[in-house]
Scaffold this motif. Structure first.
Motif, PDB file in Angstrom:
ATOM      1  N   GLY A 159       8.749  36.368  -7.821  1.00 41.10           N
ATOM      2  CA  GLY A 159       9.100  37.495  -8.672  1.00 41.10           C
ATOM      3  C   GLY A 159       9.957  38.487  -7.919  1.00 41.10           C
ATOM      4  N   ARG A 160      10.734  39.240  -8.667  1.00 42.31           N
ATOM      5  CA  ARG A 160      11.591  40.262  -8.082  1.00 42.31           C
ATOM      6  C   ARG A 160      11.720  41.401  -9.088  1.00 42.31           C
ATOM      7  NH1 ARG A 160      15.285  40.315  -3.841  1.00 42.31           N
ATOM      8  NH2 ARG A 160      16.976  41.827  -4.022  1.00 42.31           N
ATOM      9  N   ALA A 161      11.719  42.611  -8.584  1.00 42.25           N
ATOM     10  CA  ALA A 161      11.865  43.783  -9.445  1.00 42.25           C
ATOM     11  C   ALA A 161      12.675  44.828  -8.706  1.00 42.25           C
ATOM     12  CB  ALA A 161      10.500  44.347  -9.844  1.00 42.25           C
ATOM     13  N   GLY A 162      13.357  45.660  -9.469  1.00 40.45           N
ATOM     14  CA  GLY A 162      14.168  46.706  -8.867  1.00 40.45           C
ATOM     15  C   GLY A 162      14.313  47.896  -9.786  1.00 40.45           C
ATOM     16  N   ALA A 163      14.559  49.050  -9.184  1.00 39.86           N
ATOM     17  CA  ALA A 163      14.787  50.276  -9.939  1.00 39.86           C
ATOM     18  C   ALA A 163      15.795  51.125  -9.176  1.00 39.86           C
ATOM     19  CB  ALA A 163      13.485  51.058 -10.140  1.00 39.86           C
ATOM     20  N   GLY A 568      10.921  41.123   1.776  1.00 37.31           N
ATOM     21  CA  GLY A 568      10.551  41.409   0.395  1.00 37.31           C
ATOM     22  C   GLY A 568      10.712  42.851  -0.022  1.00 37.31           C
ATOM     23  N   LEU A 569      11.237  43.719   0.851  1.00 38.27           N
ATOM     24  CA  LEU A 569      11.413  45.130   0.484  1.00 38.27           C
ATOM     25  C   LEU A 569      12.746  45.633   1.024  1.00 38.27           C
ATOM     26  CD1 LEU A 569      10.397  47.774  -0.726  1.00 38.27           C
ATOM     27  CD2 LEU A 569       9.195  48.228   1.432  1.00 38.27           C
ATOM     28  N   ASP A 570      13.675  45.942   0.115  1.00 37.52           N
ATOM     29  CA  ASP A 570      14.999  46.462   0.467  1.00 37.52           C
ATOM     30  C   ASP A 570      15.229  47.802  -0.213  1.00 37.52           C
ATOM     31  OD1 ASP A 570      15.306  44.029   1.663  1.00 37.52           O
ATOM     32  OD2 ASP A 570      16.998  43.360   0.442  1.00 37.52           O
ATOM     33  N   VAL A 571      15.964  48.661   0.473  1.00 34.71           N
ATOM     34  CA  VAL A 571      16.482  49.878  -0.145  1.00 34.71           C
ATOM     35  C   VAL A 571      18.005  49.839  -0.018  1.00 34.71           C
ATOM     36  CG1 VAL A 571      14.440  51.273   0.264  1.00 34.71           C
ATOM     37  CG2 VAL A 571      16.223  51.184   2.002  1.00 34.71           C
ATOM     38  N   TRP A 572      18.698  50.441  -0.965  1.00 30.77           N
ATOM     39  CA  TRP A 572      20.154  50.392  -0.953  1.00 30.77           C
ATOM     40  C   TRP A 572      20.740  51.685  -1.507  1.00 30.77           C
ATOM     41  CZ3 TRP A 572      22.577  50.994  -5.602  1.00 30.77           C
ATOM     42  CH2 TRP A 572      21.836  50.730  -6.757  1.00 30.77           C
ATOM     43  N   GLY A 573      21.985  51.916  -1.156  1.00 29.33           N
ATOM     44  CA  GLY A 573      22.715  53.068  -1.658  1.00 29.33           C
ATOM     45  C   GLY A 573      24.175  52.718  -1.849  1.00 29.33           C
ATOM     46  N   VAL A 600      15.729  50.545  -5.016  1.00 32.01           N
ATOM     47  CA  VAL A 600      14.823  49.738  -4.219  1.00 32.01           C
ATOM     48  C   VAL A 600      14.622  48.401  -4.924  1.00 32.01           C
ATOM     49  CG1 VAL A 600      12.803  50.784  -5.337  1.00 32.01           C
ATOM     50  CG2 VAL A 600      12.553  49.634  -3.128  1.00 32.01           C
ATOM     51  N   ASP A 601      14.542  47.302  -4.145  1.00 36.13           N
ATOM     52  CA  ASP A 601      14.263  45.965  -4.661  1.00 36.13           C
ATOM     53  C   ASP A 601      13.059  45.400  -3.918  1.00 36.13           C
ATOM     54  OD1 ASP A 601      16.483  45.784  -6.447  1.00 36.13           O
ATOM     55  OD2 ASP A 601      17.785  45.417  -4.730  1.00 36.13           O
ATOM     56  N   ILE A 602      12.165  44.783  -4.667  1.00 34.62           N
ATOM     57  CA  ILE A 602      10.986  44.180  -4.055  1.00 34.62           C
ATOM     58  C   ILE A 602      10.860  42.736  -4.535  1.00 34.62           C
ATOM     59  CG2 ILE A 602       9.755  46.368  -3.824  1.00 34.62           C
ATOM     60  CD1 ILE A 602       8.092  45.580  -6.270  1.00 34.62           C
ATOM     61  N   GLU A 603      10.299  41.893  -3.663  1.00 32.29           N
ATOM     62  CA  GLU A 603      10.016  40.503  -4.012  1.00 32.29           C
ATOM     63  C   GLU A 603       8.520  40.268  -3.896  1.00 32.29           C
ATOM     64  OE1 GLU A 603      12.284  38.029  -1.442  1.00 32.29           O
ATOM     65  OE2 GLU A 603      14.228  38.613  -2.269  1.00 32.29           O
ATOM     66  N   PHE A 604       8.011  39.444  -4.787  1.00 30.88           N
ATOM     67  CA  PHE A 604       6.575  39.151  -4.753  1.00 30.88           C
ATOM     68  C   PHE A 604       6.331  37.717  -5.179  1.00 30.88           C
ATOM     69  CE2 PHE A 604       7.761  41.149  -8.744  1.00 30.88           C
ATOM     70  CZ  PHE A 604       7.246  40.293  -9.713  1.00 30.88           C
TER      71      PHE A 604
END
Length: 604
Positions: A159-163, A568-573, A600-604
């Motif tokens: 799974g992957r989610a981002g906001a 599994g945890l990225d931040v971006w700008g 931010v993007d996370i993988e699970f």
């Protein structure tokens, strides 16, 4: 089996995956509906991989296309506004396909709005330039843009989610889940985008126009590949896009109502099922049914306007290997387009065949022909040929292609309010010839392609008569690139294109938005053992002349960075339009200026 014509890959290398990209560039990506080595292709194509798309760190799949040589993409406002695409300087929209489904508006031919398609759904984009009707039929006169959506790949559940949040009160979020086993894979994505936007109206028209233009988008996409037997696979695809946008008139007409809310809504649904068969060694076959439906509505000074159209397409494509040096690709197609508002329809039946021959190891030739028969415009026969010759042990390759193509009149152009039932199909021919040279074991590659396009009976709306008519266009120019990838953690790419297009024998105002010159720069750099990735992109677009007035040249610079905090945890700008350049892609429509976005993007 793939969904693009036989093309060469000019992929954009990612610095931290140079080895993988080098292997990928050795082959076309399911180019001619069969996989071919790089040395076997003669047409011009740009491949945008998942790494290339992620470089821009934007929520929608629109930004990367702007940097493709020979392509000019423009918006009349912000995200979700009416788009336009020209290829090689000509005002003809290319055919756009998503997983082999034709997604331009079946009723009026409007090009697909890339601002509505979330980046999280896209695996790759291929941009094929030149006359391609011999493989794709009508509406591939200037080229094809093929989008491939993602699928479940890694075994197991993921799974992957981002906001994200940014300028103009822009909010974006998505959730993706996938599962893969030895027998099947499934991919599902849901995404949401909401922005208060900005006023795209030129301030010269007065402060009463200075209202922000809202844009909202919701989407749901699913894809599954199922292994039925050792010799058969089934692919199921569904995609739903829904959007709402406010817009400005750009150059207000005398009857435009000031401060009236101009709103458009759109719903698009796409379905496809494909059965792939391998009955015996050397033979592959694919039978597919695709469906695309569009419902648009616009409320403005012209009233409450709606259009509903749909496309049903059935195709059967086969590949036969007649030895190590000869392959034949052949297919049958049937499609029906309907304009449900005017109760008009058009049916087309087609057959095509392509020969792929390698008489010697370093020389590859192709020849393709196609026959289309339509209930609205009659029959058309088109053909195309290409060559590629590599000088052994030099890294130098020459290539070229020649083809004839046509664009069919759309239902609205034939039977709509301002339609003309006497219109004939647009016809054209194009050729390109060029070379590519790889130096220093492939870490430096450069290439130049010259092209010439003649288009006859281009269907255009004439302001003098308020009806459609046929006029002629021609374009000549060059596309070039230099790719430097000599360091494991850094990559640089420069691309330049020039297109000298002109309209012939037309006694009417010029309506054209394509620049003669475009220059693109892309720089990637990784730091901290690849934990930090920084990308800088710059784009120069030359000035343009339109019937409304001249549009000045501009340069934009964007900077993006992504940092992996842990697996599994990225931040971006992302900083958009770093130097706050004031410019217009379409005369009378402003752009958003300096913008800041992060997520931010996370993988699970």
């Amino acid at each position: 089996m793939g969904v693009l014509g036989m093309v060469a890959m000019q992929g954009w290398a990612h610095p931290v995956q140079a080895q993988e990209v080098e292997e990928l560039e050795s082959y076309s990506v399911s180019a001619s509906r069969v996989a071919l080595p790089m040395g076997a292709v003669g047409s011009s194509v740009t491949l945008l991989t998942e790494d290339d798309l992620n470089r821009f760190m934007g929520p929608m799949g629109i930004d990367a296309v702007r940097h493709v040589p020979g392509v000019f993409l423009r918006n009349s406002g912000g995200m979700g506004a009416v788009p336009g695409i020209t290829m090689r300087g000509l005002p003809v929209a290319p055919m756009v396909m998503i997983d082999g489904i034709e997604v331009n508006n079946p009723g009026n031919g409007d090009v697909f709005n890339f601002g509505n398609l979330p980046m999280a759904q896209i695996e790759s984009i291929e941009v094929l330039r030149g006359a391609q009707s011999a493989l794709y039929g009508a509406n591939a006169l200037t080229g094809v843009i093929s989008i491939t959506t993602r699928k479940g790949e890694d075994l197991g559940y993921m799974g992957r989610a981002g906001a994200s949040y940014g300028s103009h009160q822009t909010m974006h979020g998505y959730v993706t889940v996938s599962e893969a086993t030895e027998r099947y894979n499934v991919f599902v994505n849901a995404a949401y985008y909401d922005a208060e936007g900005f006023s795209s109206q030129n301030p010269a028209w007065g402060p009463e126009w200075a209202d922000d233009d809202l844009y909202r988008n919701q989407s749901l996409m699913g894809k599954s590949e199922i292994v039925l037997t050792e010799h058969a696979d089934l692919i199921l695809i569904g995609n739903y896009l829904k959007s709402k946008s406010e817009y400005d008139p750009g150059t207000p007409d005398p009857w435009t109502v000031v401060q009236r809310e101009n709103v458009s809504t759109s719903e698009q649904g796409m379905l496809k099922s494909e059965l792939r068969l391998r009955p015996m060694e050397g033979i592959e076959s694919a039978f597919a049914v695709g469906y695309h439906q569009v419902e648009n509505r616009a409320i403005d000074s012209f009233g409450d306007r709606r259009d509903e159209s749909k496309l049903l397409k059935v195709d059967w494509i086969n590949e036969v290997r007649l030895g190590d040096a000869w392959r034949v690709v052949a297919g049958l197609e049937w499609k029906k387009s309907e304009d449900r508002m005017g109760d008009y329809s058009m049916e087309t039946s087609s057959a095509f065949v392509e020969n792929i021959v390698a008489p010697v190891e370093s020389l590859h030739l192709t020849a393709a022909a196609r026959y289309d028969d339509s209930s609205a415009y009659g029959s058309e026969t088109t053909w195309r040929g290409s060559f590629s010759y590599e000088l052994t042990d030099t890294g130098f390759r020459v290539k070229g292609s020649y083809g004839i193509a046509f664009d069919a009149p759309e239902i609205a152009q034939l039977f709509g309010t301002w339609g003309n039932p006497d219109l004939v199909p647009e016809e054209g021919r194009s050729y390109d010839v060029g070379f590519e040279h790889s130096l220093m074991d492939g870490c430096l590659t450069w290439g130049v392609t010259w092209f010439d396009v003649l288009m006859e009976d281009r269907i255009e709306f004439m302001r003098s008569t308020y009806s459609y008519a046929n006029v002629d266009w021609a374009s000549q120019g060059v596309e070039s690139f230099v790719q430097w990838n000599c360091m494991d953690d850094m990559s640089v790419r420069v691309a330049y294109s020039h297109a000298d297009a002109e309209r012939k024998k037309a006694d009417d105002d010029l309506l054209f938005h394509s620049p003669e010159n475009q220059l693109s720069l892309l720089v990637d750099k990784s730091f901290l053992s690849e934990a930090l990735h920084v990308a800088v992109s710059a784009l120069h677009v030359g000035d343009r002349e339109t019937w409304s007035g001249p549009t000045d040249s501009y340069v934009t610079v964007d900077v993006a960075a992504r940092f992996r905090i842990k697996d599994g945890l990225d931040v971006w700008g992302r900083v958009q339009n770093l130097f706050d350049e004031t410019y217009e892609e379409v005369y009378g429509y402003c752009t958003g200026g300096l913008g800041f976005f992060g997520g931010v993007d996370i993988e699970f």
